[in-house]
Motif scaffolding. Structure first.
Motif, PDB file in Angstrom:
ATOM      1  N   UNK A 305      79.784  43.265   7.969  1.00 20.56           N
ATOM      2  CA  UNK A 305      78.740  43.013   8.975  1.00 20.56           C
ATOM      3  C   UNK A 305      78.049  41.682   8.750  1.00 20.56           C
ATOM      4  N   UNK A 306      77.735  41.028   9.836  1.00 21.20           N
ATOM      5  CA  UNK A 306      76.941  39.808   9.815  1.00 21.20           C
ATOM      6  C   UNK A 306      75.637  40.092  10.564  1.00 21.20           C
ATOM      7  N   UNK A 307      74.541  39.550  10.058  1.00 18.40           N
ATOM      8  CA  UNK A 307      73.232  39.808  10.646  1.00 18.40           C
ATOM      9  C   UNK A 307      72.728  38.560  11.372  1.00 18.40           C
ATOM     10  N   UNK A 308      72.237  38.764  12.590  1.00 17.95           N
ATOM     11  CA  UNK A 308      71.673  37.649  13.358  1.00 17.95           C
ATOM     12  C   UNK A 308      70.405  37.160  12.665  1.00 17.95           C
ATOM     13  N   UNK A 309      70.337  35.873  12.453  1.00 18.23           N
ATOM     14  CA  UNK A 309      69.140  35.298  11.825  1.00 18.23           C
ATOM     15  C   UNK A 309      68.097  34.885  12.854  1.00 18.23           C
ATOM     16  N   UNK A 310      68.485  34.898  14.130  1.00 21.89           N
ATOM     17  CA  UNK A 310      67.551  34.631  15.218  1.00 21.89           C
ATOM     18  C   UNK A 310      68.094  35.309  16.467  1.00 21.89           C
ATOM     19  N   UNK A 311      67.248  35.470  17.479  1.00 26.14           N
ATOM     20  CA  UNK A 311      67.720  36.048  18.739  1.00 26.14           C
ATOM     21  C   UNK A 311      68.852  35.189  19.287  1.00 26.14           C
ATOM     22  N   UNK A 312      69.993  35.827  19.571  1.00 26.70           N
ATOM     23  CA  UNK A 312      71.191  35.080  19.952  1.00 26.70           C
ATOM     24  C   UNK A 312      71.915  35.792  21.079  1.00 26.70           C
ATOM     25  N   UNK A 313      72.321  35.030  22.087  1.00 27.28           N
ATOM     26  CA  UNK A 313      73.128  35.606  23.160  1.00 27.28           C
ATOM     27  C   UNK A 313      74.580  35.686  22.708  1.00 27.28           C
ATOM     28  N   UNK A 314      75.161  36.853  22.888  1.00 32.05           N
ATOM     29  CA  UNK A 314      76.560  37.060  22.520  1.00 32.05           C
ATOM     30  C   UNK A 314      77.189  38.036  23.503  1.00 32.05           C
ATOM     31  N   UNK A 315      78.219  37.586  24.192  1.00 33.15           N
ATOM     32  CA  UNK A 315      78.931  38.472  25.107  1.00 33.15           C
ATOM     33  C   UNK A 315      78.061  39.055  26.200  1.00 33.15           C
ATOM     34  N   UNK A 316      77.036  38.301  26.629  1.00 27.92           N
ATOM     35  CA  UNK A 316      76.163  38.787  27.687  1.00 27.92           C
ATOM     36  C   UNK A 316      75.080  39.728  27.222  1.00 27.92           C
ATOM     37  N   UNK A 317      74.910  39.855  25.906  1.00 29.07           N
ATOM     38  CA  UNK A 317      73.903  40.760  25.335  1.00 29.07           C
ATOM     39  C   UNK A 317      72.994  39.942  24.419  1.00 29.07           C
ATOM     40  N   UNK A 318      71.720  40.308  24.381  1.00 24.90           N
ATOM     41  CA  UNK A 318      70.799  39.681  23.449  1.00 24.90           C
ATOM     42  C   UNK A 318      70.852  40.442  22.125  1.00 24.90           C
ATOM     43  N   UNK A 319      71.356  39.778  21.103  1.00 26.22           N
ATOM     44  CA  UNK A 319      71.349  40.341  19.751  1.00 26.22           C
ATOM     45  C   UNK A 319      70.069  39.847  19.081  1.00 26.22           C
ATOM     46  N   UNK A 320      69.190  40.772  18.769  1.00 26.31           N
ATOM     47  CA  UNK A 320      67.902  40.413  18.186  1.00 26.31           C
ATOM     48  C   UNK A 320      68.065  39.980  16.730  1.00 26.31           C
ATOM     49  N   UNK A 321      67.181  39.119  16.281  1.00 24.70           N
ATOM     50  CA  UNK A 321      67.164  38.720  14.875  1.00 24.70           C
ATOM     51  C   UNK A 321      67.075  39.964  13.997  1.00 24.70           C
ATOM     52  N   UNK A 322      67.927  40.036  12.977  1.00 26.58           N
ATOM     53  CA  UNK A 322      67.928  41.175  12.070  1.00 26.58           C
ATOM     54  C   UNK A 322      68.891  42.279  12.447  1.00 26.58           C
ATOM     55  N   UNK A 323      69.589  42.155  13.590  1.00 21.32           N
ATOM     56  CA  UNK A 323      70.550  43.183  13.991  1.00 21.32           C
ATOM     57  C   UNK A 323      71.943  42.806  13.490  1.00 21.32           C
ATOM     58  N   UNK A 324      72.704  43.810  13.003  1.00 22.74           N
ATOM     59  CA  UNK A 324      74.042  43.523  12.496  1.00 22.74           C
ATOM     60  C   UNK A 324      75.097  43.530  13.599  1.00 22.74           C
ATOM     61  N   UNK A 325      76.121  42.706  13.391  1.00 22.37           N
ATOM     62  CA  UNK A 325      77.269  42.649  14.288  1.00 22.37           C
ATOM     63  C   UNK A 325      78.531  42.764  13.438  1.00 22.37           C
ATOM     64  N   UNK A 326      79.455  43.615  13.856  1.00 21.89           N
ATOM     65  CA  UNK A 326      80.768  43.660  13.231  1.00 21.89           C
ATOM     66  C   UNK A 326      81.789  43.249  14.285  1.00 21.89           C
ATOM     67  N   UNK A 327      82.931  42.774  13.824  1.00 24.35           N
ATOM     68  CA  UNK A 327      83.946  42.297  14.754  1.00 24.35           C
ATOM     69  C   UNK A 327      85.248  43.034  14.503  1.00 24.35           C
ATOM     70  N   UNK A 328      86.085  43.095  15.531  1.00 22.94           N
ATOM     71  CA  UNK A 328      87.421  43.671  15.395  1.00 22.94           C
ATOM     72  C   UNK A 328      88.462  42.576  15.633  1.00 22.94           C
ATOM     73  N   UNK A 329      88.990  41.965  14.557  1.00 19.57           N
ATOM     74  CA  UNK A 329      90.060  40.984  14.735  1.00 19.57           C
ATOM     75  C   UNK A 329      91.285  41.593  15.418  1.00 19.57           C
ATOM     76  N   UNK A 330      91.561  42.864  15.151  1.00 16.65           N
ATOM     77  CA  UNK A 330      92.728  43.504  15.757  1.00 16.65           C
ATOM     78  C   UNK A 330      92.613  43.545  17.270  1.00 16.65           C
ATOM     79  N   UNK A 331      91.416  43.864  17.772  1.00 20.34           N
ATOM     80  CA  UNK A 331      91.202  43.872  19.217  1.00 20.34           C
ATOM     81  C   UNK A 331      91.240  42.458  19.776  1.00 20.34           C
ATOM     82  N   UNK A 332      90.619  41.512  19.083  1.00 18.91           N
ATOM     83  CA  UNK A 332      90.620  40.126  19.546  1.00 18.91           C
ATOM     84  C   UNK A 332      92.036  39.578  19.652  1.00 18.91           C
ATOM     85  N   UNK A 333      92.911  40.006  18.738  1.00 17.17           N
ATOM     86  CA  UNK A 333      94.292  39.528  18.734  1.00 17.17           C
ATOM     87  C   UNK A 333      95.136  40.102  19.872  1.00 17.17           C
ATOM     88  N   UNK A 334      94.595  41.094  20.577  1.00 19.77           N
ATOM     89  CA  UNK A 334      95.311  41.652  21.731  1.00 19.77           C
ATOM     90  C   UNK A 334      94.536  41.399  23.029  1.00 19.77           C
TER      91      UNK A 334
END
Length: 415
Positions: A305-334
């Motif tokens: 997990x990576x944590x947003x250090x500031x409010x950041x727009x990602x994929x049309x959603x506001x990720x608030x500072x302090x919220x974690x984001x995980x990614x799926x490379x497997x999904x991205x690769x398809x």
């Protein structure tokens, strides 16, 4: 942007969405198919997910969003160490190495090893890797079929190579494997992990002490000198780097060798015979490795997990500072928005921008080594065993269930 196009919203104009979280990971029961749940998410904003342990997180599945999270410094790996990080196992990740640090600490530690893992430096190992691979194949051929391609080849090839590069005594190679099996298992108890960690880190300290008395031409000596003479890494960072090098240096490659051959050996009625084509056109092997890396869904929600250090727009959603984001490379690769015919293996696929080794500053340190090991594996196995085939029916293959990596327990083959 067209004069008629509406302006992109600023982060403070986006809704702070917190939908009901989905249960994650989306475990695949067996095989190398991408879980269908991912296909429902590509056309939607970020998903909200809940892992077995830790706080809820955002999940990025689209190629563009995944690359952003992996490379944008506003998403921090180091923050997770002090948080109830979303995770599969009960024990949280701790600090000490590259995977728990951000710049400038990450830059400082990585610079110590990065020159040892450049494409040019790693290419010099090609003949050594071929000799190791041929030695393992000689033993399989002398013993005679059937054999377990994972136990007899996929484990010892990358594990032997990384242990030799680091400087691990040959007698301790089994301890490296046992420790990797423990930390990659989804079922080991915290008590078991803690006990085996104490034992393994004591073993590593013994190797470090030996190199302080008896320097050699290996990575361990390089790290010990950086700690003792240059002061560029601390003792704790040295131990963290050593642990990451050993576990990360063979586990994923071992699983990918088994996954690659499980795919190549599958009966194919209407589709292209991939193995036959690679035998006929061995020059395709480097591109084929990249395509198989893209196609095979290796990670089962293991993304750190990576944590947003500031409010950041990602994929049309506001990720608030302090919220974690995980990614799926497997999904991205398809992602069908990036890859044409993404569910088909195209050995000579052009412009293959997969993210199997990550992206940005945390791009896999050993990517060139893994690529070379996989290339040599395909080259030597296909040339040395022209009649290689499964020794059991496909439905008897045993896939790992609910573990960090997709892979087989064994791969029985004959020839």
């Amino acid at each position: 942007m067209s004069p008629l196009s509406p302006p992109s919203p600023r982060p403070d104009q986006l809704p702070a969405q917190h939908p009901e979280p989905l249960s994650y990971p989306f475990w695949t029961s067996e095989g190398l198919d991408l879980h269908p749940e991912y296909r429902q998410l590509w056309d939607k904003p970020l998903a909200r997910v809940r892992l077995p342990y830790g706080e809820d997180a955002w999940l990025a599945t689209r190629h563009e969003d995944v690359r952003t999270v992996l490379s944008d410094p506003r998403f921090s790996l180091a923050t997770a160490v002090s948080r109830d990080q979303p995770r599969i196992g009960r024990m949280p990740r701790t600090g000490g190495g590259l995977i728990a640090s951000d710049a400038p600490d990450h830059t400082r530690m990585r610079s110590l090893l990065s020159k040892e893992f450049t494409a040019r430096r790693i290419e010099r190992l090609r003949e050594d890797i071929r000799r190791t691979a041929d030695g393992l194949l000689d033993r399989m051929i002398d013993t005679g079929p059937p054999a377990d391609l994972i136990e007899d080849f996929a484990f010892p090839l990358p594990m032997t190579l990384i242990c030799e590069l680091v400087g691990v005594p040959h007698s301790d190679h089994p301890h490296v494997r046992a420790w990797a099996d423990t930390v990659c298992s989804g079922s080991a108890t915290p008590e078991t992990i803690q006990r085996r960690a104490t034992e393994f880190f004591a073993l590593m300290r013994g190797w470090v002490d030996t190199r302080r008395r008896e320097p050699a031409d290996d990575l361990l000596t390089l790290m010990v000198r950086a700690c003792d003479k240059d002061g560029s890494v601390s003792e704790g960072e040295l131990m963290g780097l050593l642990n990451e090098l050993l576990v990360g240096g063979f586990v994923t490659t071992t699983n990918q060798i088994g996954n690659f051959f499980s795919l190549l050996l599958l009966p194919r009625d209407s589709e292209e015979d991939l193995m036959a084509r690679l035998r006929a056109e061995p020059g395709l092997i480097p591109k084929a490795v990249e395509e198989l890396l893209r196609y095979v869904p290796l990670l089962n929600g293991l993304s750190l997990p990576r944590y947003a250090t500031e409010d950041t727009e990602l994929g049309g959603v506001l990720v608030r500072a302090g919220e974690p984001v995980i990614v799926s490379p497997s999904a991205a690769n398809r992602d069908p928005g990036v890859f044409d015919d993404p569910d088909r293996v195209i050995l000579d696929r052009a412009n293959n921008s997969h993210v199997s080794f990550g992206h940005g500053t945390h791009y896999c340190l050993g990517a060139h080594l893994a690529r070379l090991e996989l290339q040599v594996t395909l080259e030597r196995v296909l040339s040395r065993m022209p009649d290689l085939r499964l020794a059991v029916p496909v439905d008897e293959l045993r896939w790992r269930s609910k573990e960090f990596f997709s892979g087989l327990h064994e791969l029985p083959v004959t020839w």
